[in-house]
Write a protein that holds these residues in place. Sequence first.
Motif, short mmCIF file in Angstrom:
data_model
loop_
_atom_site.label_atom_id
_atom_site.label_comp_id
_atom_site.label_asym_id
_atom_site.label_seq_id
_atom_site.Cartn_x
_atom_site.Cartn_y
_atom_site.Cartn_z
N LEU A 6 -0.95 34.00 0.81
CA LEU A 6 -1.02 33.84 -0.65
C LEU A 6 -1.18 32.37 -1.02
O LEU A 6 -0.44 31.53 -0.52
N ARG A 14 3.59 34.42 -7.01
CA ARG A 14 3.73 34.66 -5.57
C ARG A 14 4.84 35.67 -5.29
O ARG A 14 4.68 36.55 -4.43
N SER A 18 4.27 39.20 -3.53
CA SER A 18 5.05 39.52 -2.32
C SER A 18 5.73 40.87 -2.46
O SER A 18 5.73 41.68 -1.52
N GLU A 32 2.45 31.47 2.55
CA GLU A 32 2.03 31.19 1.18
C GLU A 32 2.02 29.69 0.96
O GLU A 32 2.70 28.95 1.67
#
Length: 132
Positions: A6, A14, A18, A32
């Motif tokens: 990400l 995020r 997730s 990420e």
Amino acid sequence: MLKIFLVDDSSPVRRRLSALIGALAGVVIVGESEEADTALGCIRMTRADLVIVDPHLAGGNGMEIVESLARATPPILTMVLTNHSGPAFRAACQRAGARYFFDKTCEYELARDTIQQLADAPRPEPTSCEPA
């Protein structure tokens, strides 16, 4: 497992991604980043299959990530998830190499469903470079 990385400068986005993606079968989030500068090295290190990127990052240009991943060998799939979803910007992302494009304001579930389809699709086995 479909390995996903990400790239978004918003930690709430995020976290939402997730939670949404982490619940899918056959999917694992391998990393990420909130910055374009560090994302590419981390993406390569984690050997991600799919990168979800917002091209408008506070600390850099996510379009450069899309372009770089499209030129990688082998190319890494990119999915743009952005609030800037006009037709001209969508076309620019596709020209840069984005395989998928979704609007953050209303297409999270469509993005999730697409990721599940990717996870369910058979992937070729990696080839070996060792002599026979």
